[in-house]
Design an enzyme around this catalytic site. Structure first.
Site, PDB file in Angstrom:
ATOM      1  N   LYS A  69       0.856  -1.189   0.000  1.00 48.80           N
ATOM      2  CA  LYS A  69       0.000   0.000   0.000  1.00 48.80           C
ATOM      3  C   LYS A  69       0.881   1.224   0.000  1.00 48.80           C
ATOM      4  O   LYS A  69       2.023   1.187   0.483  1.00 48.80           O
ATOM      5  CB  LYS A  69      -0.868   0.022   1.264  1.00 48.80           C
ATOM      6  CG  LYS A  69      -2.107   0.895   1.154  1.00 48.80           C
ATOM      7  CD  LYS A  69      -3.151   0.164   0.335  1.00 48.80           C
ATOM      8  CE  LYS A  69      -4.523   0.740   0.486  1.00 48.80           C
ATOM      9  NZ  LYS A  69      -5.543  -0.287   0.211  1.00 48.80           N
TER      10      LYS A  69
HETATM   11  N1  GLU Z   1      -7.344   0.036  -2.838  1.00 53.08           N
HETATM   12  C1  GLU Z   1      -8.113  -1.142  -3.086  1.00 53.08           C
HETATM   13  C2  GLU Z   1      -8.133  -2.018  -1.841  1.00 53.08           C
HETATM   14  O1  GLU Z   1      -7.957  -1.557  -0.748  1.00 53.08           O
HETATM   15  C3  GLU Z   1      -7.693  -1.869  -4.352  1.00 53.08           C
HETATM   16  C4  GLU Z   1      -6.291  -2.374  -4.399  1.00 53.08           C
HETATM   17  C5  GLU Z   1      -5.874  -2.938  -5.740  1.00 53.08           C
HETATM   18  O2  GLU Z   1      -6.698  -3.007  -6.643  1.00 53.08           O
HETATM   19  O3  GLU Z   1      -4.706  -3.288  -5.854  1.00 53.08           O
HETATM   20  O4  GLU Z   1      -8.416  -3.183  -1.916  1.00 53.08           O
END
Ligand code: GLU
Length: 419
Positions: free
Chosen positions: A109
């Protein structure tokens, strides 16, 4: 909540959910140590020039939590509340989220501590490009694949992809997901998280004998997740009685016309002054009588303080980390079923995976194919969770962590520790 309070507690809360499942699995100390430490945390400065000519410096983060099952995967968040602690917790959750739906990814992240509401489009582009440039060596289709999260759009992903491609002197569409369709995005990605929320919710509702056309739904947050979840619940005949965003909450016993709320947001940028419901407070929204409650905003929405007053029968976590461990215990005691974040909102990353696959093939699927595969992936794994719930007599959250931890541990053991 102060930044200091968030600092000590978001990752701490995440570890508490993990520990409950690790105890049930009788996971050994060494494995717990490995799984509760991020592989890599990167912090850097993002100097940029305001349109006015002045310089400012923001802080950027990328946490690559675990690579056992594949490249790190997870979004980038632009928000004033972003801290290393929060990004680490979110990367930790991505690890389990990808594993629980069996995607060949680890967890990651990123984020920038900034308030996009105060930034022009040009300023946002400069920040995004500098953020991407700082990460050129450590991201890539086989290393770490970012995606949208709170306040980051397909346009932001386009800038990220372009910056990376310029640096490596070739087009690399698979370096990020959530891109616009014209440059390697997948059909169905924009709605995917909201769609996944409704797929999981409707499946659980049928288990609980809640017919959609007789069920009421409340949704906290009207961004990418909440908005499409609201629309899809309404399409399936549910009555959406409450919605909210940062500007306020709205209630309508007869059902909110979701199409009108979406139009209002498209026109005015938020739900502010929406006329389709009675104005209530955010706290009242969470305590409204309803069958299904979907937190689709930020962490720590349900606490020991408000959990005793929540009246929903089913909570479906569209957001990451909306329920503190104390609130989780209260919901369990009160018989409120919770579909945990790592399962409930996995639709987004699942279609991100499909986007990554399509980019690598250079061949793009029809929307119906994407949606069918999404439903199949989510329901196959949700049904596996139910089996664990039934055989081990645990909550869906504990079952989700147990399944995810087992999958990551298997990969880790097969690979071994390189030393
Ligand atoms: N931000 C989204 C999540 O928390 C998507 C992450 C992604 O598609 O890699 O799952």
């Amino acid at each position: 909540m102060t930044t200091a309070a968030r600092d000590v507690s978001v990752f701490g809360d995440a570890i508490a959910h993990f520990n409950e499942a690790a105890d049930l699995l009788e996971l050994d100390f060494g494995m717990r140590q490995i799984l509760t430490h991020p592989s890599r945390q990167i912090i850097f400065s993002i100097p940029f020039q305001r349109d006015s000519g002045e310089f400012e410096v923001y802080t950027g983060y990328r946490v690559q939590y675990n690579f056992a099952r594949g490249p790190a995967k997870g979004g980038i968040r632009f928000h004033p509340g972003v801290t290393l602690d929060e990004v680490t917790a979110l990367a930790f959750w991505m690890t389990w989220k990808c594993a629980v739906v069996d995607l060949p990814f680890g967890g990651g992240k990123g984020g920038v501590t900034c308030d996009p509401k105060t930034l022009s489009s040009n300023e946002l582009e400069r920040i995004t490009r500098r953020y991407a440039a700082e990460l050129v060596e450590v991201v890539g289709p086989d290393k770490d694949v970012p995606a949208p999260d709170v306040n980051t759009t397909p346009q932001v992903m386009a800038w990220f992809m372009d910056t990376y491609s310029m640096h490596v002197r070739q087009n690399v569409t698979g370096v990020v997901t959530g891109k616009p369709l014209e440059i390697g995005g997948s059909r169905g990605r924009v709605e995917a998280t909201g769609r996944g929320v409704t797929i999981a919710a409707l499946d659980q509702m049928s288990e609980m004998g809640l017919a959609p056309e007789r069920s009421s739904v409340v949704i906290q947050g009207f961004g990418n997740v909440g908005m499409y979840a609201a629309k899809l619940f309404a399409d399936r005949g549910c009555k959406v009685v409450g919605i909210s965003d940062v500007t306020g909450a709205y209630y309508n016993e007869e059902g909110i016309y979701v199409g009108a709320a979406m139009e209002h947001v498209a026109k005015h940028g938020s739900l502010e002054a929406f006329a389709g419901g009675e104005r209530i407070t955010n706290a009242e929204l969470l305590e409204t009588s309803c069958d299904v409650l979907v937190p689709a905003a930020l962490e720590k929405v349900f606490t020991a303080e408000n959990a005793p007053r929540v009246k929903a029968k089913l909570i479906v976590e569209g957001a990451n980390g909306p329920t503190t461990p104390e609130a989780d215990r209260i919901f369990k005691e009160r018989g409120i079923i919770v579909i945990p974040d790592i399962m409930a909102n996995a639709g987004g990353v699942t279609v991100s995976y499909f986007e990554w696959v399509q980019d690598r093939m250079g061949y793009f699927w029809k929307e119906s194919e994407v949606n069918e595969r999404l439903e199949d992936t989510l329901l196959t794994n949700l049904h596996q969770l139910r089996q664990i719930v039934n055989t081990r007599n645990v909550s869906l959250r504990a079952a989700a962590y147990m399944l995810a931890i087992e999958r990551v541990v298997k990969a880790l053991k097969l690979r071994g520790i390189y030393a």
